[in-house]
Design a protein around this motif. Structure first.
Motif, PDB file in Angstrom:
ATOM      1  N   CYS A   1      13.549  13.172   0.281  1.00 48.26           N
ATOM      2  CA  CYS A   1      13.564  14.616   0.482  1.00 48.26           C
ATOM      3  C   CYS A   1      14.985  15.131   0.344  1.00 48.26           C
ATOM      4  CB  CYS A   1      12.962  14.997   1.830  1.00 48.26           C
ATOM      5  SG  CYS A   1      13.823  14.293   3.231  1.00 48.26           S
ATOM      6  N   ALA A   2      15.099  16.433   0.110  1.00 45.35           N
ATOM      7  CA  ALA A   2      16.406  17.051  -0.088  1.00 45.35           C
ATOM      8  C   ALA A   2      16.379  18.480   0.425  1.00 45.35           C
ATOM      9  CB  ALA A   2      16.759  17.043  -1.578  1.00 45.35           C
TER      10      ALA A   2
ATOM     11  N   MET B   1       0.836  -1.195   0.000  1.00 47.56           N
ATOM     12  CA  MET B   1       0.000   0.000   0.000  1.00 47.56           C
ATOM     13  C   MET B   1       0.875   1.250   0.000  1.00 47.56           C
ATOM     14  SD  MET B   1      -3.041   0.580   2.698  1.00 47.56           S
ATOM     15  CE  MET B   1      -4.464   1.489   2.237  1.00 47.56           C
ATOM     16  N   GLU B   2       0.390   2.318  -0.639  1.00 47.74           N
ATOM     17  CA  GLU B   2       1.119   3.585  -0.609  1.00 47.74           C
ATOM     18  C   GLU B   2       0.715   4.358   0.631  1.00 47.74           C
ATOM     19  OE1 GLU B   2       0.687   5.654  -4.364  1.00 47.74           O
ATOM     20  OE2 GLU B   2       2.577   4.767  -5.002  1.00 47.74           O
ATOM     21  N   VAL B   3       1.724   4.798   1.407  1.00 44.29           N
ATOM     22  CA  VAL B   3       1.476   5.507   2.664  1.00 44.29           C
ATOM     23  C   VAL B   3       2.079   6.908   2.568  1.00 44.29           C
ATOM     24  CG1 VAL B   3       1.850   5.449   5.168  1.00 44.29           C
ATOM     25  CG2 VAL B   3       1.531   3.311   3.921  1.00 44.29           C
ATOM     26  N   PRO B   4       1.330   7.958   2.976  1.00 46.31           N
ATOM     27  CA  PRO B   4       1.850   9.328   2.912  1.00 46.31           C
ATOM     28  C   PRO B   4       3.087   9.518   3.802  1.00 46.31           C
ATOM     29  CG  PRO B   4      -0.515   9.319   3.370  1.00 46.31           C
ATOM     30  CD  PRO B   4      -0.043   7.909   3.477  1.00 46.31           C
ATOM     31  N   VAL B   5       3.982  10.402   3.349  1.00 47.10           N
ATOM     32  CA  VAL B   5       5.206  10.741   4.082  1.00 47.10           C
ATOM     33  C   VAL B   5       4.994  12.065   4.808  1.00 47.10           C
ATOM     34  CG1 VAL B   5       7.633  11.439   3.790  1.00 47.10           C
ATOM     35  CG2 VAL B   5       6.715   9.530   2.469  1.00 47.10           C
ATOM     36  N   ALA B   6       5.420  12.139   6.070  1.00 49.18           N
ATOM     37  CA  ALA B   6       5.354  13.386   6.836  1.00 49.18           C
ATOM     38  C   ALA B   6       6.750  13.672   7.386  1.00 49.18           C
ATOM     39  CB  ALA B   6       4.352  13.257   7.975  1.00 49.18           C
ATOM     40  N   LEU B   7       7.260  14.881   7.116  1.00 48.35           N
ATOM     41  CA  LEU B   7       8.576  15.266   7.609  1.00 48.35           C
ATOM     42  C   LEU B   7       8.432  15.994   8.935  1.00 48.35           C
ATOM     43  CD1 LEU B   7      10.131  16.612   4.281  1.00 48.35           C
ATOM     44  CD2 LEU B   7      10.251  14.299   5.211  1.00 48.35           C
TER      45      LEU B   7
ATOM     46  N   GLU C   1      10.409  15.142  -2.194  1.00 45.44           N
ATOM     47  CA  GLU C   1      10.401  14.567  -3.547  1.00 45.44           C
ATOM     48  C   GLU C   1       9.377  13.445  -3.698  1.00 45.44           C
ATOM     49  OE1 GLU C   1      12.434  15.878  -5.961  1.00 45.44           O
ATOM     50  OE2 GLU C   1      13.189  17.303  -4.492  1.00 45.44           O
ATOM     51  N   MET C   2       9.130  12.699  -2.615  1.00 46.19           N
ATOM     52  CA  MET C   2       8.178  11.582  -2.670  1.00 46.19           C
ATOM     53  C   MET C   2       7.115  11.792  -1.597  1.00 46.19           C
ATOM     54  SD  MET C   2      10.798   8.373  -3.146  1.00 46.19           S
ATOM     55  CE  MET C   2       9.608   7.164  -3.722  1.00 46.19           C
ATOM     56  N   ARG C   3       5.897  12.039  -2.028  1.00 48.86           N
ATOM     57  CA  ARG C   3       4.807  12.289  -1.079  1.00 48.86           C
ATOM     58  C   ARG C   3       4.287  10.998  -0.447  1.00 48.86           C
ATOM     59  NH1 ARG C   3       3.748  17.314  -0.920  1.00 48.86           N
ATOM     60  NH2 ARG C   3       4.123  18.698  -2.652  1.00 48.86           N
TER      61      ARG C   3
ATOM     62  N   MET D   1      17.928  12.616   1.423  1.00 48.27           N
ATOM     63  CA  MET D   1      17.616  11.417   2.203  1.00 48.27           C
ATOM     64  C   MET D   1      17.000  10.417   1.233  1.00 48.27           C
ATOM     65  SD  MET D   1      15.470  10.962   5.712  1.00 48.27           S
ATOM     66  CE  MET D   1      16.577  11.975   6.653  1.00 48.27           C
ATOM     67  N   GLN D   2      17.609   9.232   1.151  1.00 51.05           N
ATOM     68  CA  GLN D   2      17.146   8.220   0.210  1.00 51.05           C
ATOM     69  C   GLN D   2      16.364   7.126   0.932  1.00 51.05           C
ATOM     70  OE1 GLN D   2      20.859   7.052  -1.670  1.00 51.05           O
ATOM     71  NE2 GLN D   2      20.618   8.620  -3.241  1.00 51.05           N
ATOM     72  N   VAL D   3      15.584   6.384   0.162  1.00 46.78           N
ATOM     73  CA  VAL D   3      14.752   5.302   0.701  1.00 46.78           C
ATOM     74  C   VAL D   3      15.599   4.303   1.494  1.00 46.78           C
ATOM     75  CG1 VAL D   3      13.288   3.332   0.066  1.00 46.78           C
ATOM     76  CG2 VAL D   3      12.955   5.529  -1.053  1.00 46.78           C
ATOM     77  N   GLY D   4      16.795   3.975   1.003  1.00 46.76           N
ATOM     78  CA  GLY D   4      17.672   3.008   1.652  1.00 46.76           C
ATOM     79  C   GLY D   4      18.105   3.400   3.066  1.00 46.76           C
ATOM     80  N   GLU D   5      18.028   4.702   3.390  1.00 54.81           N
ATOM     81  CA  GLU D   5      18.421   5.185   4.722  1.00 54.81           C
ATOM     82  C   GLU D   5      17.288   5.061   5.743  1.00 54.81           C
ATOM     83  OE1 GLU D   5      20.278   9.153   4.488  1.00 54.81           O
ATOM     84  OE2 GLU D   5      20.379   8.807   2.330  1.00 54.81           O
ATOM     85  N   LEU D   6      16.087   4.752   5.267  1.00 52.61           N
ATOM     86  CA  LEU D   6      14.913   4.708   6.151  1.00 52.61           C
ATOM     87  C   LEU D   6      14.671   3.305   6.686  1.00 52.61           C
ATOM     88  CD1 LEU D   6      12.473   6.824   3.964  1.00 52.61           C
ATOM     89  CD2 LEU D   6      13.914   7.636   5.835  1.00 52.61           C
ATOM     90  N   HIS D   7      14.172   3.246   7.919  1.00 50.74           N
ATOM     91  CA  HIS D   7      13.792   1.955   8.497  1.00 50.74           C
ATOM     92  C   HIS D   7      12.591   2.166   9.415  1.00 50.74           C
ATOM     93  CE1 HIS D   7      14.017  -2.060  10.117  1.00 50.74           C
ATOM     94  NE2 HIS D   7      13.928  -1.539  11.329  1.00 50.74           N
TER      95      HIS D   7
END
Length: 196
Positions: free
Chosen positions: A179-180, A106-112, A128-130, A158-164
């Protein structure tokens, strides 16, 4: 994840495609949307009203849907929505039956959250990616993915690979930028002065 109550009316599908097209056209004239529930023992065709799905479709939030079609009650998510190319009306909806045993994507919204070092230094934060594509049990999927950006410096990404996230598998490419902090003219000027 929030729960959304939705009631659908079972419909029969005509054998011949010409009759089926006429039936679907008639449904749309009555402000009804043809829909199908997939993922169970059999696919269930039904209709829902435009008003019933408005708050489900036109929102940034994600929902688990408590779907009632005739006498069948099930949990589902929206799998796909087809819109009219000109007037943007909903033409068709696909729902996927879910349970707490089988993971879903599922696609989940990103919140900074937080105050980036790069922004404090005059940079501009860019999301960059909502949404991110997540694989998990539906009971584990959060309403949004909160990402802390306190340590994001000027000109950094910040890339996807850095997230957990605990219990979630991120399906997007590891090198995709979430995001950048971009350099602005003012930040470049300040950087050039401090470099001299």
């Amino acid at each position: 994840m929030k729960t959304f109550q939705l009631e659908g009316t079972p419909r029969t599908i005509a054998e011949r495609s010409s009759e089926q097209k006429k039936a679907i056209k008639a449904l749309r004239k009555e402000d009804l949307i043809p829909a199908v529930l997939y993922g169970g023992t059999e696919n269930i065709p039904f209709t829902v009203s435009n008003d019933a799905v408005r708050k489900l479709v036109y929102t940034p939030e994600i929902y688990a849907i408590e779907l009632t079609v005739g006498k069948k009650k099930t949990m589902a998510i929206v799998k796909e929505i087809q819109f009219h190319p000109v007037n943007d009306n909903i033409l068709h909806m696909d729902f996927l039956e879910i349970n707490d045993q089988k993971p879903i994507v599922m696609e989940v919204p990103v919140a900074l959250e937080g105050h980036s070092e790069g922004v404090k230094a005059g940079g501009k934060l860019s999301l960059e990616m909502r949404k991110l594509k997540i694989k998990a049990l539906y009971t584990k999927i959060p309403e949004k993915l909160v990402i802390n950006i306190d340590n994001l410096g000027l000109g950094k990404t910040m890339q996807v690979g850095e997230l957990h996230f605990e219990g979630l598998e991120i399906m997007n490419a590891k090198n995709a930028v979430v995001c950048a902090v971009k350099l602005t003219r003012a930040a470049r000027g300040a950087q050039a002065k401090s470099g001299k």
